[in-house]
Design an enzyme around this catalytic site. Structure first.
Site, short mmCIF file in Angstrom:
data_model
loop_
_atom_site.label_atom_id
_atom_site.label_comp_id
_atom_site.label_asym_id
_atom_site.label_seq_id
_atom_site.Cartn_x
_atom_site.Cartn_y
_atom_site.Cartn_z
N ASP A 1 0.85 -1.20 0.00
CA ASP A 1 0.00 0.00 0.00
C ASP A 1 0.88 1.24 0.00
O ASP A 1 2.03 1.19 0.44
CB ASP A 1 -0.88 0.02 1.25
CG ASP A 1 -1.85 -1.16 1.28
OD1 ASP A 1 -2.14 -1.72 0.20
OD2 ASP A 1 -2.29 -1.52 2.39
N1 URA Z 1 -1.10 -5.96 3.91
C1 URA Z 1 -1.64 -4.72 3.89
O1 URA Z 1 -2.71 -4.50 4.44
N2 URA Z 1 -0.98 -3.76 3.24
C2 URA Z 1 0.21 -3.95 2.62
O2 URA Z 1 0.78 -3.01 2.06
C3 URA Z 1 0.77 -5.24 2.66
C4 URA Z 1 0.09 -6.23 3.32
#
Ligand code: URA
Length: 231
Positions: free
Chosen positions: A103
């Protein structure tokens, strides 16, 4: 392989751009300018310089990057700059892409490659590549929540339970969590499933690779590619 072709394979532009770089005396090997585009250097351990910057020859590119917050891993970033903007142009030109996604607000270890088969192998659920996350939480975490994460929790809108392979408390409101899958927002959704909320998320491990302590945020480095496995 001819020098012009080597440069082309490493992302230095089309064949004409590469020949022009060489003819202009901007390419050197072992400290000596090579202005013959037909020269065929030994590829094993080859390091060439373009405009003073050293480039090790890599038939396939595999990199690790310490992703900062505020950059997107998607091919068409919507709201933030692309993580690919942190790489030098030749790597972008040769088609290096993130292996899976983090993310925009997640930091830490992101692998990138221009090898589609390797990318697939590292992201396919069939291959169970472990990912280790350092999770900062809004609320304290108790043993019951840890037990639930290890047993498997049901995520909103997804009936298949998501299970932690390992889960240990690293502070009152911090966990080290290992998962093998990479479902959308998986860690955040797993924490929501046990009534908590992720405040910070940092990936410290991906498969056999660990984020090196000396790789600063926003920096990248080469990783050796193993020969392809048979599966
Ligand atoms: N899980 C998440 O919620 N976000 C990420 O960036 C990676 C794993």
């Amino acid at each position: 392989m001819r020098l012009a072709q080597i440069l082309y394979s490493q992302g230095f532009g089309n064949r004409r751009d590469c020949a022009a770089l060489i003819a202009a005396g901007r390419v050197s090997i072992a400290g000596r300018i090579v202005d013959d585009a037909d020269f065929e250097p030994a590829l094993d351990g080859l390091v060439f310089e373009v405009a003073g910057r050293a480039w090790p020859y890599h038939p396939r590119a595999l990199l690790m990057l310490n992703k900062p917050a505020g950059v997107e891993c998607s091919r068409q970033p919507q709201h933030h700059a692309s993580v690919l903007g942190l790489l030098p142009e030749p790597l972008r030109r040769r088609g290096v892409q993130p292996v899976g996604r983090l993310d925009q607000d997640t930091t830490g270890l992101l692998m990138l490659t221009d090898d589609g088969a390797l990318n697939h192998r590292l992201t396919s659920p069939r291959h169970h590549v472990d990912k280790v996350y350092e999770v900062g939480l809004k609320h304290e975490i108790d043993e019951a929540a840890i037990a639930a994460l290890l047993a498997g929790v049901v995520l909103h809108d997804d009936p298949a339970p998501a299970r932690a392979l390992a889960c240990e408390r690293s502070g009152d409101r911090a966990l080290r969590l290992t998962i093998a899958e990479g479902r959308y927002h998986q860690v955040k959704r797993m924490m929501a499933a046990v009534g908590n909320r992720v405040e910070t998320l940092h990936r410290s491990g991906f498969g056999r690779w660990t984020l090196p302590a000396d790789l600063a945020s926003g920096q990248w480095r080469w990783v050796e590619v193993d020969p392809p496995s048979s599966d």
